[in-house]
Design a protein around this motif. Structure first.
Motif, PDB file in Angstrom:
ATOM      1  N   ARG A 152     -44.435  52.224 -29.633  1.00 20.96           N
ATOM      2  CA  ARG A 152     -45.640  51.936 -28.857  1.00 20.96           C
ATOM      3  C   ARG A 152     -46.696  52.982 -29.198  1.00 20.96           C
ATOM      4  O   ARG A 152     -46.359  54.145 -29.436  1.00 20.96           O
ATOM      5  N   LEU A 153     -47.952  52.566 -29.171  1.00 15.91           N
ATOM      6  CA  LEU A 153     -49.022  53.553 -29.228  1.00 15.91           C
ATOM      7  C   LEU A 153     -48.896  54.325 -27.929  1.00 15.91           C
ATOM      8  O   LEU A 153     -48.975  53.740 -26.844  1.00 15.91           O
ATOM      9  N   SER A 154     -48.644  55.619 -28.012  1.00 10.98           N
ATOM     10  CA  SER A 154     -48.207  56.362 -26.833  1.00 10.98           C
ATOM     11  C   SER A 154     -49.307  57.061 -26.052  1.00 10.98           C
ATOM     12  O   SER A 154     -49.115  57.389 -24.892  1.00 10.98           O
ATOM     13  N   ARG A 155     -50.428  57.299 -26.661  1.00  7.83           N
ATOM     14  CA  ARG A 155     -51.542  57.936 -25.946  1.00  7.83           C
ATOM     15  C   ARG A 155     -52.819  57.689 -26.729  1.00  7.83           C
ATOM     16  O   ARG A 155     -52.803  57.009 -27.741  1.00  7.83           O
ATOM     17  N   ASP A 156     -53.917  58.248 -26.247  1.00  9.33           N
ATOM     18  CA  ASP A 156     -55.201  58.019 -26.903  1.00  9.33           C
ATOM     19  C   ASP A 156     -55.176  58.495 -28.345  1.00  9.33           C
ATOM     20  O   ASP A 156     -54.540  59.499 -28.679  1.00  9.33           O
ATOM     21  N   GLU A 157     -55.909  57.747 -29.171  1.00  8.23           N
ATOM     22  CA  GLU A 157     -56.009  58.128 -30.574  1.00  8.23           C
ATOM     23  C   GLU A 157     -56.870  59.369 -30.725  1.00  8.23           C
ATOM     24  O   GLU A 157     -57.600  59.754 -29.809  1.00  8.23           O
ATOM     25  N   ILE A 158     -56.765  59.958 -31.905  1.00  8.08           N
ATOM     26  CA  ILE A 158     -57.558  61.126 -32.264  1.00  8.08           C
ATOM     27  C   ILE A 158     -58.429  60.705 -33.435  1.00  8.08           C
ATOM     28  O   ILE A 158     -57.919  60.303 -34.484  1.00  8.08           O
ATOM     29  N   LEU A 159     -59.735  60.750 -33.234  1.00 10.42           N
ATOM     30  CA  LEU A 159     -60.654  60.395 -34.306  1.00 10.42           C
ATOM     31  C   LEU A 159     -60.874  61.605 -35.199  1.00 10.42           C
ATOM     32  O   LEU A 159     -61.128  62.705 -34.704  1.00 10.42           O
ATOM     33  N   ALA A 160     -60.759  61.419 -36.489  1.00  9.15           N
ATOM     34  CA  ALA A 160     -60.980  62.473 -37.470  1.00  9.15           C
ATOM     35  C   ALA A 160     -62.132  62.061 -38.372  1.00  9.15           C
ATOM     36  O   ALA A 160     -62.593  60.916 -38.331  1.00  9.15           O
ATOM     37  N   THR A 161     -62.591  62.976 -39.191  1.00 11.06           N
ATOM     38  CA  THR A 161     -63.705  62.664 -40.090  1.00 11.06           C
ATOM     39  C   THR A 161     -63.319  61.618 -41.127  1.00 11.06           C
ATOM     40  O   THR A 161     -64.183  60.921 -41.654  1.00 11.06           O
ATOM     41  N   ASN A 162     -62.024  61.499 -41.408  1.00  9.77           N
ATOM     42  CA  ASN A 162     -61.570  60.589 -42.460  1.00  9.77           C
ATOM     43  C   ASN A 162     -60.535  59.579 -41.964  1.00  9.77           C
ATOM     44  O   ASN A 162     -59.738  59.081 -42.738  1.00  9.77           O
ATOM     45  N   GLY A 163     -60.583  59.270 -40.676  1.00  8.52           N
ATOM     46  CA  GLY A 163     -59.675  58.256 -40.165  1.00  8.52           C
ATOM     47  C   GLY A 163     -59.303  58.463 -38.719  1.00  8.52           C
ATOM     48  O   GLY A 163     -60.020  59.113 -37.952  1.00  8.52           O
ATOM     49  N   VAL A 164     -58.144  57.905 -38.365  1.00  5.58           N
ATOM     50  CA  VAL A 164     -57.681  57.910 -36.977  1.00  5.58           C
ATOM     51  C   VAL A 164     -56.196  58.263 -36.948  1.00  5.58           C
ATOM     52  O   VAL A 164     -55.420  57.770 -37.765  1.00  5.58           O
ATOM     53  N   VAL A 165     -55.821  59.097 -35.997  1.00  2.14           N
ATOM     54  CA  VAL A 165     -54.415  59.389 -35.732  1.00  2.14           C
ATOM     55  C   VAL A 165     -54.031  58.581 -34.498  1.00  2.14           C
ATOM     56  O   VAL A 165     -54.665  58.714 -33.451  1.00  2.14           O
ATOM     57  N   GLN A 166     -53.013  57.733 -34.631  1.00  2.00           N
ATOM     58  CA  GLN A 166     -52.494  56.942 -33.517  1.00  2.00           C
ATOM     59  C   GLN A 166     -51.107  57.482 -33.169  1.00  2.00           C
ATOM     60  O   GLN A 166     -50.128  57.162 -33.835  1.00  2.00           O
ATOM     61  N   PRO A 167     -50.990  58.346 -32.153  1.00  2.44           N
ATOM     62  CA  PRO A 167     -49.665  58.841 -31.768  1.00  2.44           C
ATOM     63  C   PRO A 167     -48.772  57.685 -31.305  1.00  2.44           C
ATOM     64  O   PRO A 167     -49.219  56.787 -30.582  1.00  2.44           O
ATOM     65  N   ILE A 168     -47.510  57.708 -31.748  1.00  5.40           N
ATOM     66  CA  ILE A 168     -46.551  56.675 -31.371  1.00  5.40           C
ATOM     67  C   ILE A 168     -45.270  57.332 -30.856  1.00  5.40           C
ATOM     68  O   ILE A 168     -45.004  58.498 -31.138  1.00  5.40           O
ATOM     69  N   ASP A 169     -44.487  56.547 -30.111  1.00  2.00           N
ATOM     70  CA  ASP A 169     -43.281  57.088 -29.487  1.00  2.00           C
ATOM     71  C   ASP A 169     -41.999  56.791 -30.246  1.00  2.00           C
ATOM     72  O   ASP A 169     -40.902  56.925 -29.714  1.00  2.00           O
TER      73      ASP A 169
END
Length: 182
Positions: free
Chosen positions: A158-175
């Motif tokens: 599951r996508l576990s919490r809010d994403e982190i926007l970076a200059t070159n993309g997105v981090v989607q934390p998962i469980d």
């Protein structure tokens, strides 16, 4: 045959178009994600619950890629998920396995949770797929408001919490980890 190939690519096109939407993207809590001046590699390194993943990235030699132009979306397993896998992927002897695991968790383009949900909705609310850098397919679906991502081998998270926007993309934390063990 050509028409069948076109329809097979439709979900990927939908996800890509969703990533280009003009409306402000919303995080999992409905708030607008805050843009960052950090690259994906730095953003992952700054998150305490992703430091195991940071070691895997360094071992795989992919820090430069995640500091590069992009954009990419990294589905980032939390420390607990990587620890449950039972293998130390930051060990030098596991370099090839580390790189393979990471490629299975990275997709081209910057996809926020709002982009993914919009693509699922546009596709009729069932699911939508996108190809990873390892040439596998990830399937995204809803379970209420939760977003579930499932790999071809059945591994799911599951996508576990809010994403982190970076200059070159997105981090989607998962469980979870999107590759089944052994």
């Amino acid at each position: 045959m050509r028409n069948a190939k076109t329809w097979a690519l439709a979900p990927v096109i939908i996800l890509c178009l969703a990533a280009c939407g003009g409306e402000a993207d919303k995080g999992g809590d409905g708030a607008t994600p805050v843009p960052s001046s950090k690259t994906l590699s730095v953003a992952i390194g700054d998150e305490g619950d992703l430091d195991t993943l940071e070691g895997v990235i360094e071992n795989a030699g992919l820090s430069d890629v995640l500091d590069g132009k992009g954009p990419y979306t990294v589905f980032a397993p939390a420390n607990a998920a990587l620890g449950a896998a039972g293998t130390d992927l930051s060990d030098e002897a596991m370099k090839a396995q580390s790189a393979a695991l990471l490629r299975a968790h990275i997709v081209p383009g910057a996809l926020t949770r709002a982009d993914i949900l919009a693509a699922i909705d546009r596709g009729g609310g069932g699911s939508v797929q996108i190809r990873t850098m390892a040439d596998g397919l990830l399937t995204f679906s809803r379970d209420g408001e939760a977003v579930i991502v499932t790999a071809e081998d059945g591994a799911a998270a599951r996508l576990s919490r809010d994403e982190i926007l970076a200059t070159n993309g997105v981090v989607q934390p998962i469980d979870g980890v999107l590759v089944k063990a052994g």
